[in-house]
Write an enzyme that holds these catalytic residues in place. Structure first.
Site, short mmCIF file in Angstrom:
data_model
loop_
_atom_site.label_atom_id
_atom_site.label_comp_id
_atom_site.label_asym_id
_atom_site.label_seq_id
_atom_site.Cartn_x
_atom_site.Cartn_y
_atom_site.Cartn_z
N LYS A 68 -10.60 -0.33 10.38
CA LYS A 68 -10.76 -1.41 9.39
C LYS A 68 -11.28 -2.88 10.12
CE LYS A 68 -7.39 -0.06 6.27
NZ LYS A 68 -8.01 0.27 5.08
N ASP A 102 2.89 -4.97 8.00
CA ASP A 102 1.63 -4.07 7.96
C ASP A 102 0.53 -4.78 7.71
OD1 ASP A 102 -0.52 -2.60 6.97
OD2 ASP A 102 0.40 -2.06 5.04
N GLN A 123 -4.86 -5.25 6.84
CA GLN A 123 -5.60 -6.20 6.42
C GLN A 123 -5.62 -7.68 6.95
OE1 GLN A 123 -8.12 -5.35 4.33
NE2 GLN A 123 -7.35 -3.49 3.73
N HIS A 137 0.79 -1.09 0.01
CA HIS A 137 -0.05 0.10 0.09
C HIS A 137 1.01 1.32 -0.05
CE1 HIS A 137 -3.05 2.96 1.83
NE2 HIS A 137 -3.99 2.06 1.38
N CYS A 183 -4.84 2.64 -3.54
CA CYS A 183 -3.42 3.06 -2.96
C CYS A 183 -2.30 2.15 -3.41
CB CYS A 183 -3.56 3.38 -1.56
SG CYS A 183 -4.85 4.51 -1.05
C1 LIG Z 1 -2.48 -2.85 3.65
C2 LIG Z 1 -2.70 -1.72 3.88
N1 LIG Z 1 -1.88 -1.08 4.53
C3 LIG Z 1 -2.23 0.42 4.99
C4 LIG Z 1 -3.39 0.97 4.67
C5 LIG Z 1 -3.57 2.34 5.20
O1 LIG Z 1 -4.47 2.43 6.40
P1 LIG Z 1 -5.01 3.59 6.89
O2 LIG Z 1 -5.51 4.54 5.83
O3 LIG Z 1 -5.88 3.34 8.14
O4 LIG Z 1 -3.55 4.55 7.43
C6 LIG Z 1 -4.38 0.08 4.27
C7 LIG Z 1 -5.75 0.74 4.02
O5 LIG Z 1 -5.98 1.59 3.39
C8 LIG Z 1 -4.21 -1.21 3.79
O6 LIG Z 1 -5.10 -1.92 3.19
#
Ligand SMILES: Cc1ncc(COP(=O)(O)O)c(C=O)c1O
Lengths: 156, 445
Positions: free
Chosen positions: B225, B199, B202, B122, B376
């Site tokens: 999430k 990370d 998910q 991401h 993203c």
């Molecule tokens: C795999 C992953 N990493 C990071 C993020 C970023 O999360 P956040 O927008 O809550 O910081 C997301 C979600 O958008 C994600 O799916």
């Protein structure tokens, strides 16, 4: 006051996807490479990844040819295709005015009938789908940026 | 017991009607999930009954709020089976990674060092490292994925060198649904002496994650999430490292002592929580954790896997769809009902005719919410050879009936475009400079 957006009237798909839009989408104009490039800009919509690269060939103060490439949804591709066909032969000033008019039309400030805009009037239906307005305007913003001499534009 | 009807009653928003009265079919759970009523009431209860700033003030409300806030750290630890680790609250996954990239980067990374990421990250696990690169002149390396949409572990192993100071990789891809073998990478990292960040944005919401078993140094995820409110992120990591690295943001709360000459940072975790934190949302996140525990992560995973298989089966009717999912890549479908959780809950797809944006607009008319775009993950999109895809992502409250509606709406979208777009082109005074245009053919109706 809380405004609940519930149960609004369903906007009609046929207003968004007018036949002429789908035609432009299927077979877009502006695909022929230019002999020389006078102005160029890349535009992208970071929200969805739509990208366009727009190049202009001028003769005196008139737009002789436009080349446009990129990836995008039906609305942005069709809008780019219309741009390529409509701005051809227009003076820079006329083109800028048309671009301005289109923006105003999308934001409900002017009515499509106030000006003869050809195929472009089909884009009016996009108004009812607010998240798609950016798609329709991307090629036009990129066009303006190209004229302004910028190479890269992001709309957000 | 997993009682879907009862579960759905816990979410008022699932009664929401869209447009002219269509039931909401919310399939954008990878972006953010809905919140059960218990979470919303925990939020309002704090504001109505014991709203106060924490860690300051000796009054009753401050005490209640402090206790409620701090209790959530233990809930988080229990949720992911962490024991000695520290839990730091941030705003979201993104901020957790920025914190690590900044603070670890300050301590560990020098010119010429390498940070190893993967191609399925991401943006929030890419940009903080690019920013670090600007400061430290380090290199960012991307471990490749293979044609099954999985990490190529052999190549990854070769990319780990003595210069690899930090490895930061997603547990589960928000585009592919692929679940990476974190234990395997953790072993490589350990042997090499690299710090390993996972990370888990998910994964933690959708499957049982055991921090100890994973063997990473840091785990980050977002409350929103996983039924929690927006504005709360988690960073879990070893106390020892957190003790060593410098603070990220400065201000109140993160200090022990301040003079006109300087400051002494607070103990961890508070050293990393500058300013008044997101008290209400952290407390409500605690309610979300309790709620998820009650439903059971195993049940959640099983239900999502079932929905995914059901949906993939339904999507077979659209044989022109390209689906980017490791389960599909390993077809036949029935093949390994995976133990490694890979590919469940997320179905990302595209096709050459109807753009994902158009699909999303059309199926929205049927009350179906999916995501269209690059999710993203633009570098990954590039790798997949597309600029955008459509993504349906499930959570435990979704039903097979909703997937039927989704499939029905998709059919309408494809029909619409075929019908609409295959009409012959008519001329309307526009220039015919398309190189594909066959002169004189099919142009006039
Ligand atoms: C795999 C992953 N990493 C990071 C993020 C970023 O999360 P956040 O927008 O809550 O910081 C997301 C979600 O958008 C994600 O799916």
């Amino acid at each position: 006051m809380i405004v609940l957006m519930q149960n609004q009237e369903l906007p009609k798909l046929d207003e968004l996807y007018k036949e002429i839009i789908l035609e432009h989408y299927r077979e877009p104009c502006g695909k022929v490479p230019l002999e020389h490039v006078d102005y160029e800009a890349e535009g992208m919509n970071p929200l969805c990844g739509d990208e366009v690269k727009l190049s202009l060939q001028l003769k005196d103060k008139t737009i002789e040819k436009i080349h446009i490439e990129g990836h995008g949804c039906s609305i942005s591709v069709a809008s780019g295709s219309m741009l390529a066909s409509i701005l051809k032969g227009k003076s820079i000033n006329e083109a800028k005015q048309l671009s301005l008019f289109l923006k105003d039309m999308m934001h409900g400030k002017v009515d499509k009938n106030e000006k003869d805009i050809g195929d472009l009037e089909a884009l009016e239906g996009v108004k009812k789908f607010p998240v798609r307005i950016k798609c329709a305007l991307l090629p036009w913003t990129t066009f303006e940026e190209a004229l302004a001499g910028h190479e890269h534009v992001e709309i957000s | 017991m997993f009682d879907l009807n009862r579960i759905r009653k816990d979410f008022e928003i699932l009664n929401r009607k869209i447009w002219d009265g269509k039931p909401l079919v919310y399939l954008d759970n990878a972006a953010t999930t809905q919140k059960p009523d218990v979470v919303i009431s925990a939020l309002t209860k704090y504001y109505k009954e014991y709203n106060a700033n924490i860690h300051r003030g000796a009054h009753k409300l401050a005490e209640e709020a402090t206790i409620a806030y701090e209790a959530v750290r233990d809930k988080v630890k229990k949720f992911i089976s962490a024991i000695d680790e520290e839990v730091i609250f941030t705003r979201n996954t993104t901020e957790s990674i920025n914190l690590l990239a900044y603070s670890l980067g300050e301590l560990l990374v020098n010119e010429g060092d390498e940070i190893l990421l993967s191609e399925m990250e991401h943006h929030s696990n890419i940009i903080p490292w690019f920013l670090l690169r600007e400061r430290k002149k380090c290199k960012i390396i991307f471990a490749p994925i293979n044609e099954n949409y999985e990490l190529d572990y052999e190549k990854l192993e070769k990319l780990i060198t003595k210069k690899t100071k930090i490895i930061s990789i997603t547990h589960k891809s928000n585009v592919l649904g692929t679940v990476n073998d974190i234990k395997r990478i953790a072993n490589l990292a350990k042997t090499n002496g690299s710090i390993f960040i996972v990370d888990a944005a998910q994964s933690v919401p959708h499957m049982k994650v055991n921090y100890k078993e994973l063997g990473c140094d840091f785990l980050v995820f977002s409350a929103h999430k996983m039924c929690g409110p927006t504005g709360v992120g988690v960073l879990v990591g070893s106390k020892e490292l957190l003790f060593k690295i410098p603070p990220f943001l400065g201000g109140g709360e993160m200090i022990k002592k301040v003079t006109f000459d300087g400051f002494t940072p607070n103990d961890i975790p508070w050293k990393f929580e500058a300013g008044t934190p997101n008290i209400a949302d952290v407390i409500a996140f605690g309610a979300a954790l309790d709620y998820l525990e009650k439903i059971g992560l195993e049940n959640i995973y099983k239900h999502e896997l079932e929905l995914t298989e059901y949906a993939l089966e339904k999507l077979k009717q659209f044989d022109f769809l390209k689906i980017y999912n490791p389960v599909i890549a390993l077809s036949p479908l029935q093949a390994p009902r995976n133990d490694n959780y890979s590919g469940a809950g997320i179905i990302t797809f595209s096709n050459p005719v109807v753009h994902p944006h158009d699909i999303a607009t059309i199926i929205d008319q049927y009350g179906v919410a999916i995501r269209a775009g690059h999710h993203c993950a633009q570098p990954l999109m590039k790798k997949l050879g597309v600029s955008a895809t459509a993504r349906a992502s499930f959570y435990f409250y979704n039903t097979k009936a909703e997937i039927d509606i989704f499939a029905h709406a998709l059919k309408k979208a494809f029909d619409y475009f075929e019908v609409g777009a295959c009409k012959e082109l008519k001329l309307k005074g526009r220039s015919n400079d398309s190189p594909n245009a066959k002169p004189g053919a099919a142009k006039i109706r």
